[in-house]
Design a protein around this motif. Structure first.
Motif, short mmCIF file in Angstrom:
data_model
loop_
_atom_site.label_atom_id
_atom_site.label_comp_id
_atom_site.label_asym_id
_atom_site.label_seq_id
_atom_site.Cartn_x
_atom_site.Cartn_y
_atom_site.Cartn_z
N UNK A 77 0.82 -1.21 0.00
CA UNK A 77 0.00 0.00 0.00
C UNK A 77 0.85 1.25 0.00
N UNK A 78 2.09 1.17 0.49
CA UNK A 78 2.98 2.33 0.52
C UNK A 78 3.78 2.47 -0.76
N UNK A 79 3.65 1.51 -1.66
CA UNK A 79 4.39 1.57 -2.92
C UNK A 79 3.52 2.25 -3.97
N UNK A 80 3.93 3.43 -4.47
CA UNK A 80 3.13 4.14 -5.45
C UNK A 80 2.95 3.33 -6.72
N UNK A 81 1.77 3.44 -7.31
CA UNK A 81 1.55 2.77 -8.58
C UNK A 81 2.31 3.50 -9.67
N UNK A 82 2.68 2.78 -10.70
CA UNK A 82 3.45 3.39 -11.78
C UNK A 82 2.52 4.18 -12.68
N UNK A 83 2.72 5.50 -12.71
CA UNK A 83 1.87 6.39 -13.51
C UNK A 83 2.77 7.32 -14.30
N UNK A 84 2.50 7.47 -15.59
CA UNK A 84 3.31 8.34 -16.43
C UNK A 84 2.96 9.81 -16.18
N UNK A 85 3.86 10.69 -16.58
CA UNK A 85 3.64 12.13 -16.41
C UNK A 85 2.38 12.56 -17.17
N UNK A 86 2.19 12.01 -18.37
CA UNK A 86 1.02 12.38 -19.18
C UNK A 86 -0.28 11.93 -18.50
N UNK A 87 -0.29 10.71 -18.00
CA UNK A 87 -1.50 10.19 -17.33
C UNK A 87 -1.79 11.00 -16.06
N UNK A 128 -4.85 15.16 -13.10
CA UNK A 128 -4.80 16.44 -12.37
C UNK A 128 -5.77 17.45 -12.98
N UNK A 129 -5.79 17.56 -14.31
CA UNK A 129 -6.69 18.50 -14.98
C UNK A 129 -8.15 18.13 -14.75
N UNK A 130 -8.43 16.84 -14.71
CA UNK A 130 -9.79 16.38 -14.40
C UNK A 130 -10.16 16.79 -12.98
N UNK A 168 2.01 18.07 -5.77
CA UNK A 168 1.26 17.96 -4.52
C UNK A 168 0.04 17.07 -4.74
N UNK A 169 -0.59 17.23 -5.90
CA UNK A 169 -1.72 16.36 -6.27
C UNK A 169 -1.25 14.92 -6.39
N UNK A 170 -0.09 14.72 -7.02
CA UNK A 170 0.43 13.36 -7.19
C UNK A 170 0.73 12.70 -5.85
N UNK A 171 1.20 13.49 -4.89
CA UNK A 171 1.44 12.96 -3.54
C UNK A 171 0.12 12.53 -2.91
N UNK A 172 -0.91 13.39 -3.05
CA UNK A 172 -2.21 13.07 -2.45
C UNK A 172 -2.84 11.83 -3.08
N UNK A 173 -2.54 11.59 -4.36
CA UNK A 173 -3.08 10.41 -5.06
C UNK A 173 -2.17 9.19 -4.90
N UNK A 174 -1.05 9.38 -4.18
CA UNK A 174 -0.08 8.32 -3.95
C UNK A 174 0.58 7.84 -5.26
N UNK A 175 0.69 8.76 -6.21
CA UNK A 175 1.44 8.46 -7.43
C UNK A 175 2.94 8.59 -7.15
N UNK A 177 14.62 13.04 -18.54
CA UNK A 177 14.09 12.71 -17.22
C UNK A 177 13.11 11.54 -17.37
N UNK A 178 12.94 10.73 -16.34
CA UNK A 178 12.09 9.52 -16.43
C UNK A 178 10.61 9.84 -16.34
N UNK A 179 10.01 10.32 -17.43
CA UNK A 179 8.62 10.76 -17.40
C UNK A 179 7.61 9.61 -17.50
N UNK A 180 8.09 8.38 -17.72
CA UNK A 180 7.16 7.24 -17.79
C UNK A 180 6.67 6.81 -16.42
N UNK A 181 7.34 7.29 -15.37
CA UNK A 181 6.92 6.99 -14.01
C UNK A 181 7.21 8.22 -13.16
N UNK A 182 6.17 8.96 -12.79
CA UNK A 182 6.37 10.22 -12.07
C UNK A 182 7.08 10.02 -10.73
N UNK A 183 6.96 8.82 -10.16
CA UNK A 183 7.61 8.59 -8.87
C UNK A 183 9.13 8.55 -8.97
#
Length: 323
Positions: free
Chosen positions: A21-31, A36-38, A111-118, A69-75
């Motif tokens: 549960x503490x491991x962020x899911x792999x999410x790309x910068x684009x996703x 975030x815009x939604x 900050x949004x990515x942190x709240x979503x655990x990305x 930069x590694x944009x395929x995984x924001x973490x």
């Protein structure tokens, strides 16, 4: 002892569950940007704010890709990547204000990515805004302002409307986005009259009293405008709401016709800066000016006071009489 194929211990399973549960899911910068815009739309942010984040995050994503930069995984994006991004922007000759805008957008996004655990941590933590020179853009002289106000041909509907637009900008210091969102019912002629800015940038509605001339011109324009399907105040000859881009184009055209554009870039914000300058020169209280312009902070208005405040001229003579 032969090991079992699967973990069956309750404690072990609980521990593994917590780790997972503490491991962020792999999410790309684009996703993550799309999410975030939604989130911004659902939250009810102003269209201009959403447009700002969309534009700046696209630029950030593009630049991060260009510096590998590694944009395929924001973490996996770390502070070092943001520092490299800043240096890359500087190498491209981007203005300090532009870079700072992108830093603000990026910080909010992560900050949004942190709240979503990305991501586990915000890579912008510890990144400071770049120091910028506190300058005030060009303003119109009274002569230039008079030229622009006298440019429209008021014998036509378009000319009368354009005069009403220019005079509203000049006599209220209103923002372009606020001007294009004005409705007929936002203008009242009771007493001295006023414009009620309902869709302000900072979300706080405000009232701007009308000057005598603006009151007269707006009354004439609204009468000529007549009752049509839309309740937006400023409209085209096709009776459609006029766009911000059309107003910018119109102002540029008058700037070229009058020759003012050779001296100052004619834009809606130049009218806003000029309004602030003239009010400060006239000795308007800075808190009153803040209420009129809708500035959320006094910092920008303090710059006008520091440059255009008449108290400097008065103070420089005191104590030096006869010397």
């Amino acid at each position: 002892m032969k090991r079992r194929q699967a973990v069956t211990s309750t404690n072990a399973l609980n521990t593994l569950g917590k780790l997972a549960s503490n491991t962020p899911q792999k999410v790309s910068f684009r996703k993550a940007t799309a999410d975030f815009l939604k989130h911004c739309r659902i939250k009810g942010l102003a269209p201009d704010s959403i447009k700002f984040y969309d534009k700046e995050l696209k630029q950030i994503g593009r630049s991060l890709a260009e510096i590998d930069a590694p944009i395929l995984d924001v973490n996996t994006i770390k502070t070092i990547h943001i520092e490299n991004f800043i240096e890359y922007q500087q190498s491209l000759g981007r203005a300090v204000s532009t870079i700072n805008s992108r830093l603000r957008a990026g910080r909010t996004f992560f900050n949004f990515c942190v709240s979503k655990k990305y991501v586990n941590d915000n890579p912008f933590d510890g990144i400071q805004q770049l120091k910028a020179r506190h300058e005030i853009g060009a303003t119109f002289t009274r002569r230039q302002l008079k030229k622009l106000i006298e440019a429209p041909d008021v014998k036509t509907f378009v000319g009368l409307r354009n005069l009403a637009v220019i005079l509203t900008l000049a006599h209220t210091g209103i923002r372009l986005s606020e001007l294009t969102s004005l409705r007929v019912q936002d203008v009242t002629f009771e007493g001295k009259g006023a414009i009620n800015v309902q869709r302000a940038k900072n979300r706080y509605a405000r009232r701007i009293p009308l000057t005598k001339r603006l009151r007269m011109v707006l009354r004439a324009y609204i009468e000529e405008r007549g009752a049509i399907d839309t309740d937006m105040l400023f409209v085209t000859v096709e009776e459609q709401p006029i766009s911000g881009r059309s107003i910018q184009s119109m102002l540029k055209q008058y700037g070229d016709i009058t020759g003012v554009s050779k001296e100052v870039v004619v834009s809606p914000h130049a009218f806003r800066r000029t309004f602030c300058r003239l009010k400060v020169e006239a000795g308007t209280n800075i808190f009153v000016l803040q209420r009129l312009t809708g500035h959320s902070s006094l910092e920008i208005l303090k710059r006008y006071v520091q440059i255009y405040g008449k108290d400097l001229e008065e103070a420089i003579e005191k104590g030096l009489e006869g010397i």
